[in-house]
Design a protein around this motif. Structure first.
Motif, PDB file in Angstrom:
ATOM      1  N   PRO A 186     -40.967  40.219 -78.706  1.00 52.64           N
ATOM      2  CA  PRO A 186     -39.866  40.399 -77.743  1.00 52.64           C
ATOM      3  C   PRO A 186     -38.588  40.917 -78.405  1.00 52.64           C
ATOM      4  N   MET A 187     -38.252  40.386 -79.592  1.00 51.21           N
ATOM      5  CA  MET A 187     -36.998  40.792 -80.227  1.00 51.21           C
ATOM      6  C   MET A 187     -37.050  42.256 -80.667  1.00 51.21           C
TER       7      MET A 187
ATOM      8  N   LYS B  76     -38.796  44.786 -66.700  1.00 55.71           N
ATOM      9  CA  LYS B  76     -38.493  43.376 -66.922  1.00 55.71           C
ATOM     10  C   LYS B  76     -37.950  42.726 -65.653  1.00 55.71           C
ATOM     11  N   ALA B  77     -38.167  41.417 -65.536  1.00 53.17           N
ATOM     12  CA  ALA B  77     -37.483  40.652 -64.494  1.00 53.17           C
ATOM     13  C   ALA B  77     -35.980  40.763 -64.723  1.00 53.17           C
ATOM     14  N   SER B  78     -35.206  40.537 -63.686  1.00 58.00           N
ATOM     15  CA  SER B  78     -33.754  40.675 -63.830  1.00 58.00           C
ATOM     16  C   SER B  78     -33.039  39.440 -63.297  1.00 58.00           C
ATOM     17  N   LEU B  79     -31.872  39.203 -63.839  1.00 58.05           N
ATOM     18  CA  LEU B  79     -31.015  38.086 -63.459  1.00 58.05           C
ATOM     19  C   LEU B  79     -29.611  38.631 -63.278  1.00 58.05           C
TER      20      LEU B  79
ATOM     21  N   VAL C 279     -34.229  40.436 -68.103  1.00 61.08           N
ATOM     22  CA  VAL C 279     -34.516  39.154 -68.740  1.00 61.08           C
ATOM     23  C   VAL C 279     -35.677  39.342 -69.702  1.00 61.08           C
ATOM     24  N   VAL C 280     -35.495  38.906 -70.953  1.00 58.61           N
ATOM     25  CA  VAL C 280     -36.563  38.941 -71.958  1.00 58.61           C
ATOM     26  C   VAL C 280     -36.932  37.505 -72.297  1.00 58.61           C
ATOM     27  N   GLU C 281     -38.213  37.210 -72.191  1.00 55.92           N
ATOM     28  CA  GLU C 281     -38.708  35.861 -72.475  1.00 55.92           C
ATOM     29  C   GLU C 281     -38.968  35.694 -73.958  1.00 55.92           C
TER      30      GLU C 281
END
Length: 416
Positions: A149-150, A336-339, A344-346
Motif C-alpha cells: 500500500p505505501m 480507491k474508496a473515498s472519504l 482511502v488507502v488501507e
C-alpha cells in the motif's frame, strides 16, 4: 427491520460470494452499501428514539461490512493482477544473457561457474551472495509496487549506495515585488537541512524440492519472484508504518509528534478528537474536516487518508451534519474508496481506534514519505540446513522515512 432492507441484505451477501467480473462485483458492492446504510439509518433512529439499538442490527451491519470488505478485496486483486508485468516462460526466452544462464544453473544445481560474486561483507560467497538477474529483480520490484500500500502512494527512488542523503529546505528564500527602477534589497538565505535514509537488509528464505529444481519447464526467475514478493511486501508494509529506523526503515508513526498548533520541522502535526479513544458524540465527522484542513492547500489537493480496516468500518457508519454518508466505496478495479472526497488507502498495520492512538493519517504521501531501494537483489543457495529441501536466502536493501514533515497529519483519539 423492513422487508426491503432484508431482501437487499440477502441479495448483497449472495452476490458478494460470486467471484465474477468487475461489473458484477461493483453491482454487488452497491447493493451491499444500500443495505448497509438502510440498516445503519435504522440503528441511528433507534438510538435517537429509545436510547439504544437492537443488537440484531449490529450483527446485520457486521455481516454487510464483511460483504463490503470481500468485494473491496476482489477489486484490489483484479487491480493487482492487471498491474503485474507479463512474465516470460523459459521456452519463450530464447536469448538469455550469460549471467541469467549461469544463475539458473546455480539455483538448480549449485554450480557457481560464470557467476559474479557480490559479497555484502568482505569475504566469500558464504558471507555474501550472487546477484539475481535484472529480469527477476525487476519482477520482484513490480510485484512489490502492486502489493505494498505505501509504495502505491509514496515516492520510490533507486540508489546504488547504502545511504541516501537528501537536502531539504526548512525555510525558503525571501521574495517580493519591486518597481522597475527600485532597489532590490538583499533577501534572506535559505535554511537547509539534510535527511539521511539508510537502507536496511530485508530477507526471505523460500525452499524448493529436488523435483522442482529438476523440472526444466519451470522458469526459476519467475518462481523466485513469486516466492519472495509477498513476504517482502508484508515486512515492508509494517516497516513503512511502524519501523524503528535502526534495523528497519523509519515508519511515519514512529516519528516525533506534536500538536498541530505547535508544529515545527522534524515532527508530524496531530489533531485531537477531543475524546479519549473515540470520536465526539456530536458531529463526529467535523474532526476529520479539521484533519483535512490542518494540511496546507499545496499538499491537500493530493491528500490521501490512511487507516486500517476496522477504522474504515467505523467511518462507514458516519454521516456529516447534513445527513450524508462520508464514505464512498470504490467504483471499479484500481479505484480507491473515498472519504470526504479523498481516496482511502488501507494499511492493516495502522493503529485501531483506541485510547490515545493515531488511527488515521491524512497527507500527500508522495511528498511526505520516501522509499529507497538499493539496486540489486542477492541470493545464496543452502542445500544443507533443511535437507532434503534446498533453501534460498534472498536479500535486498530497503530504506524509508519522512522527507517532508509538513505533508502528513495524524488524528489522535485523545481528550487533548
Amino acid at each position: 427491520m423492513t422487508k426491503s432492507a432484508t431482501e437487499r441484505e440477502t441479495k448483497a451477501q449472495t452476490s458478494s460470494a460470486d467471484p465474477s467480473s468487475e461489473p458484477i462485483i461493483v453491482a454487488s458492492m452497491m447493493e451491499a452499501l444500500t443495505a448497509y446504510r438502510d440498516a445503519n439509518d435504522e440503528r441511528l433512529d433507534a438510538l435517537e428514539k429509545r436510547g439504544q439499538a437492537d443488537p440484531l442490527l449490529a450483527d446485520k451491519l457486521a455481516r454487510i461490512d464483511a460483504a463490503l470488505d470481500a468485494n473491496t478485496d476482489k477489486l484490489n486483486r483484479l487491480s493487482a493482477t492487471s498491474q503485474r508485468p507479463h512474465l516470460e516462460t523459459a521456452s519463450a526466452r530464447l536469448e538469455r544473457s550469460d549471467h541469467v544462464r549461469a544463475f539458473e544453473t546455480y539455483v538448480r544445481a549449485g554450480s557457481t561457474a560464470g557467476l559474479q560474486l557480490k559479497a555484502m561483507e568482505s569475504g566469500t560467497d558464504a558471507d555474501g551472495g550472487y546477484l539475481v538477474p535484472q529480469e527477476a529483480e525487476s519482477t520482484i520490484g513490480d510485484h512489490l509496487t502492486a502489493l505494498s500500500p505505501m509504495r502505491s502512494i509514496a515516492t520510490v527512488r533507486q540508489v546504488s549506495s547504502t545511504i541516501f542523503r537528501k537536502p531539504v529546505t526548512t525555510e525558503g528564500f525571501d521574495a517580493g515585488w519591486v518597481a522597475e527602477n527600485a532597489a532590490r534589497p538583499e533577501t534572506g538565505s535559505v535554511t537547509l537541512s539534510e535527511i539521511a535514509f539508510p537502507t536496511m537488509e530485508l530477507y526471505a528464505m523460500p525452499a524448493a524440492t529436488a523435483t522442482l529444481l529438476d523440472d526444466a519447464a519451470i522458469d526459476m526467475d519467475v518462481w523466485l519472484a513469486g516466492e519472495v514478493d509477498a513476504a517482502f511486501a508484508e515486512q515492508e508494509s509494517f516497516a513503512f508504518v511502524k519501523g524503528n529506523g535502526t534495523t528497519q526503515p523509519l515508519g511515519f508513526l514512529s516519528a516525533p509528534m506534536v500538536d498541530e498548533a505547535s508544529w515545527a520541522w522534524n515532527s508530524l502535526g496531530t489533531v485531537s478528537t477531543g475524546v479519549d479513544g473515540d470520536f465526539p458524540a456530536s458531529d463526529p465527522s467535523e474532526v476529520l474536516i479539521d484533519l483535512v484542513y490542518a494540511l496546507k492547500s499545496t499538499y491537500r489537493q493530493n491528500g490521501t487518508f490512511v487507516m486500517n480496516r476496522s477504522t474504515q468500518a467505523s467511518l462507514r457508519k458516519m454521516r456529516d451534519s447534513d445527513g450524508n454518508y462520508i464514505w464512498t466505496p470504490p467504483s471499479a478495479a484500481g479505484v480507491k474508496a473515498s472519504l470526504l472526497g479523498f481516496p482511502v488507502v488501507e494499511m492493516e498495520d495502522m493503529d485501531s481506534i483506541g485510547s490515545d492512538t493515531k488511527a488515521i493519517a491524512f497527507g500527500d504521501f508522495r511528498r511526505g514519505y520516501l522509499i529507497v531501494d538499493r539496486i540489486g537483489v542477492r541470493l545464496l543457495r543452502d542445500p544443507y540446513t533443511a535437507k532434503p529441501y534446498v533453501l534460498f536466502y534472498v536479500t535486498k536493501r530497503v530504506g524509508g522515512g519522512i522527507q517532508d514533515f509538513d505533508a502528513i497529519k495524524l488524528l489522535t483519539f485523545s481528550a487533548a
